[in-house]
Design an enzyme around this catalytic site. Sequence first.
Site, PDB file in Angstrom:
ATOM      1  N   ASP B   7     -33.254  18.372  -6.435  1.00  0.00           N
ATOM      2  CA  ASP B   7     -34.157  17.380  -7.024  1.00  0.00           C
ATOM      3  C   ASP B   7     -34.941  16.791  -5.853  1.00  0.00           C
ATOM      4  OD1 ASP B   7     -35.341  15.660  -8.869  1.00  0.00           O
ATOM      5  OD2 ASP B   7     -33.855  14.100  -8.490  1.00  0.00           O
ATOM      6  N   GLU B  68     -36.817  21.376  -8.951  1.00  0.00           N
ATOM      7  CA  GLU B  68     -37.627  20.733  -9.988  1.00  0.00           C
ATOM      8  C   GLU B  68     -39.101  21.033  -9.748  1.00  0.00           C
ATOM      9  OE1 GLU B  68     -36.731  16.645 -11.467  1.00  0.00           O
ATOM     10  OE2 GLU B  68     -38.849  16.311 -11.016  1.00  0.00           O
ATOM     11  N   ASP B 141     -30.354  11.113  -8.533  1.00  0.00           N
ATOM     12  CA  ASP B 141     -30.927  12.326  -7.939  1.00  0.00           C
ATOM     13  C   ASP B 141     -29.870  13.409  -7.773  1.00  0.00           C
ATOM     14  OD1 ASP B 141     -33.581  10.814  -6.714  1.00  0.00           O
ATOM     15  OD2 ASP B 141     -31.751   9.636  -6.595  1.00  0.00           O
TER      16      ASP B 141
END
Lengths: 189, 189
Positions: B7, B68, B141
Amino acid sequence: MRVMGVDPGLTRCGLGAVEGRPGAPLRMVAVGVVRTPAEDDIGARLVAIEAEIERWLDEIKPDAVAVERVFAQHNVRTVMGTAQASAVAITCAARRGLPVALHTPSEVKAAITGNGNADKKQVGTMVTRVLRLDAMPKPADAADALALAICHVWRGGAQNRLAQALAGRGRPGAAVALQPGYRHPGAGR
Amino acid sequence: MRVMGVDPGLTRCGLGAVEGRPGAPLRMVAVGVVRTPAEDDIGARLVAIEAEIERWLDEIKPDAVAVERVFAQHNVRTVMGTAQASAVAITCAARRGLPVALHTPSEVKAAITGNGNADKKQVGTMVTRVLRLDAMPKPADAADALALAICHVWRGGAQNRLAQALAGRGRPGAAVALQPGYRHPGAGR
C-alpha cells in the site's frame, strides 16, 4: 559543475547533461531520450528507464541531478507515469548520494528564457543558443532535460554567491571571496 | 502462492505478505509499515522505502507483488508521493522478474468485503477474520497491504481457472482440469 537533467516520462524520458558554472559559457556533455513502449507493462517500463539512467550516471558522473517537479494538477492522464518515472530518476541519484534538485517547469522556463510561460520552441531555441549547438535538440523532452540542467547550474550558482556573500558578512571585515568554481555543500538541495 | 502486497505512501508504506490459494485458508507471512520523515528530502525517503522493500523481497521471496493502483483523481495533495512510492515498489519487483499486479482500492474492497465502497474498518475486520489474526493489523496501511495480497491470491485464482477453462476449450473433448494450486505464467500481470 556537471549537472544531469531529467525530464521524466514513461513514453519519452528526456536526459541531458551540461558542464560549467554561472557566468561562463556552458558546455553540453550529452543529450538523449529513453523511450518505452506503451504496450509494455509498467514494471518493464520503469526498469528500462532505471537501466538507462544508471548507465548515464555511470558514464556522465554528474555532481548533481535536476529533475522536473511534477504537479498533480497538470495533465491528469499522464501525470502518474511522469511521477513514477521521476521517482526512478530521484532514487537512482539519491542511492549514489548525489544531490537531487527539483525545479518546476516555470522555474526552468524563467531561468532559460526570462519568461515563466515560454513555450517549448522558445525554450529549445534558448537551449540551442546557450550551449552553442548547431541544431535544436529533439525531441522537446531532450531539450527540456538540458534546460533543467542549465537552470540548475545557474540557480545553484546564485545560491553559491549568496552563501559566499553571507559567509563573508559573518567574518567582520572579510572580503566576499568570489571563487566561481566553488560548490557549496548545500547547493542543489 | 506467496503474495506481497504494497500500500504505497511516503509517510507510511504498508507491506504485507500472505500465502495460500483460492478456496483454502490463507496464512499471514508478515506485516509491517515503512515510515519516512516528512522533513527528509524526497530522495532519502524513496531510497529508505526501496531498501525496506528489497529487504522484504529477500526474506519473503514472494511469487508475485500486488501494488495499489494510484489514481490522479484522488487526494491531489498526497497522490504524487503515493505514485512515487508505488514506482519504487513496482521497480524493485520487476527488476527481479516478479509479476507485478495493480489493483484499484475498490477492486480490493470488493474482493475482501464484497463491497467496493467499504471503509477502512470493514476491510481491517475482514482481513483479521480471513487470516485468523488475534487483532486487527495496525496502522490501516498495514491491513490494506494484506488486503491487496489477499485480493491478488483470490483474483489470481479466478484468472487461473478462466485460463484453464479456455485452455480446456482449445483441446476438443478435453475436460477442464481444475488444479487449484496451478499458477498460470501470465497470472498477476
